[in-house]
Design a protein around this motif. Structure first.
Motif, PDB file in Angstrom:
ATOM      1  N   GLN A  37       0.822  -1.206   0.000  1.00 43.11           N
ATOM      2  CA  GLN A  37       0.000   0.000   0.000  1.00 43.11           C
ATOM      3  C   GLN A  37       0.862   1.265   0.000  1.00 43.11           C
ATOM      4  N   LEU A  38       2.101   1.133   0.460  1.00 41.56           N
ATOM      5  CA  LEU A  38       3.020   2.277   0.503  1.00 41.56           C
ATOM      6  C   LEU A  38       3.875   2.400  -0.749  1.00 41.56           C
ATOM      7  N   THR A  39       3.831   1.381  -1.603  1.00 45.74           N
ATOM      8  CA  THR A  39       4.808   1.286  -2.681  1.00 45.74           C
ATOM      9  C   THR A  39       4.836   2.497  -3.593  1.00 45.74           C
ATOM     10  N   ASP A  40       3.678   2.989  -4.002  1.00 48.30           N
ATOM     11  CA  ASP A  40       3.660   4.130  -4.907  1.00 48.30           C
ATOM     12  C   ASP A  40       4.252   5.371  -4.254  1.00 48.30           C
ATOM     13  N   GLU A  41       3.924   5.593  -2.982  1.00 46.66           N
ATOM     14  CA  GLU A  41       4.478   6.756  -2.286  1.00 46.66           C
ATOM     15  C   GLU A  41       5.977   6.594  -2.058  1.00 46.66           C
TER      16      GLU A  41
END
Length: 217
Positions: free
Chosen positions: A152-156
Motif C-alpha cells: 500500500q506504501l509502494t507508490d508513495e
C-alpha cells in the motif's frame, strides 16, 4: 462481459502510462491532469480517463480537491518524513527477522547487482531496482498480510525515491554499498546491527529529501 473486460484493460493501460510518466519525471509534481486532457491525450472516453485518475488519487500519486483537476502530488517535507518513518517500522523489523535466520533474499541480491551495474547511469534509472531491493526484504518474510500492508506504501515510496534520485541527493555507489553491507549483516545473523543499518540508510535518504523539499516551499 467481453466489452467490460475491454474497458478495464484500457483503464489499466492508461494508469500504467501515467504512472510511468510520473515516475520518469515527465509529469512533474503539481502538473494538472484534467479528465478531458487525459482522454484526449490517450484517445479514450472521458469515463475511462476519470477511472484512471481516480485510481491514481487513491494510490497517492495524484491529489484532487473538490471541483478541481487532479494534480501530480507535491510531497512536503512532512510527507517524506512520515513515509520513510513508516517504511522503517516495517523494513527494520523485516531485516531483524531475516537476520535471525541468516536468510538473504535472492531477489534483493539481484536488485542490488543491477543497481551496482548502473553506477554510471542516470540516477533516476536506479529507482526501480531500489524499490525491488527493499520490497524483497519484506516479501522474504513470507507473510501475505505484511506484504500487503507494505504494498500500500509502494507508490508513495517510489515517488519519494524518484524525488531523491531526480535531485541527485544520493550517489548510486553509496546506495549499492549500503545495501551490500545490510545483506552482509543479515547473512551474519547480526539482528540489531542489520536493523540499525537499515534505519540509518532510510534516515539518510529521509533527511536529505526533507531538506530538499523544504527549499522548494
Amino acid at each position: 462481459m467481453a466489452a467490460r473486460l475491454g474497458v478495464v484493460s484500457v483503464v489499466q493501460a492508461v494508469i500504467k502510462s501515467l504512472r510511468e510518466r510520473i515516475f520518469s519525471g515527465e509529469l512533474a509534481p503539481g502538473t494538472p491532469l484534467g479528465e478531458v486532457d487525459v482522454a484526449a491525450h490517450y484517445e479514450v472516453a472521458r469515463p475511462t480517463a476519470k477511472a484512471a485518475l481516480e485510481n491514481l488519487v487513491a494510490s497517492g500519486l495524484l491529489t484532487r480537491n473538490a471541483h478541481q483537476s487532479a494534480r501530480v502530488r507535491v510531497l512536503s517535507a512532512a510527507d517524506a518524513r512520515d513515509i520513510y518513518q513508516t517504511r522503517a517500522i516495517i523494513e527494520a523489523e523485516a531485516v531483524r527477522l531475516l537476520a535471525g535466520t541468516g536468510q538473504v533474499p535472492e531477489a534483493a541480491l539481484e536488485a542490488n547487482a543491477q543497481i551496482t551495474a548502473l553506477s554510471n547511469a542516470s540516477p533516476i534509472e536506479i529507482v526501480e531496482p531500489d524499490v525491488r531491493f527493499h520490497a524483497a526484504l519484506v516479501q522474504a518474510l513470507g507473510s501475505p498480510r505484511t506484504s500487503a500492508i507494505y504494498a500500500q506504501l509502494t507508490d508513495e515510496i517510489r515517488l519519494c525515491m524518484t524525488h531523491v534520485q531526480d535531485a541527485t541527493l544520493l550517489s548510486t555507489r553509496d546506495i549499492a554499498a549500503e545495501h551490500a553491507r545490510l545483506l552482509e549483516l543479515i547473512s551474519a545473523g547480526s539482528r540489531q546491527e542489520a536493523a540499525q543499518a537499515l534505519a540509518d540508510h532510510l534516515q539518510t535518504a529521509s533527511a536529505k529529501l526533507a531538506a530538499h523539499l523544504d527549499t522548494l516551499t
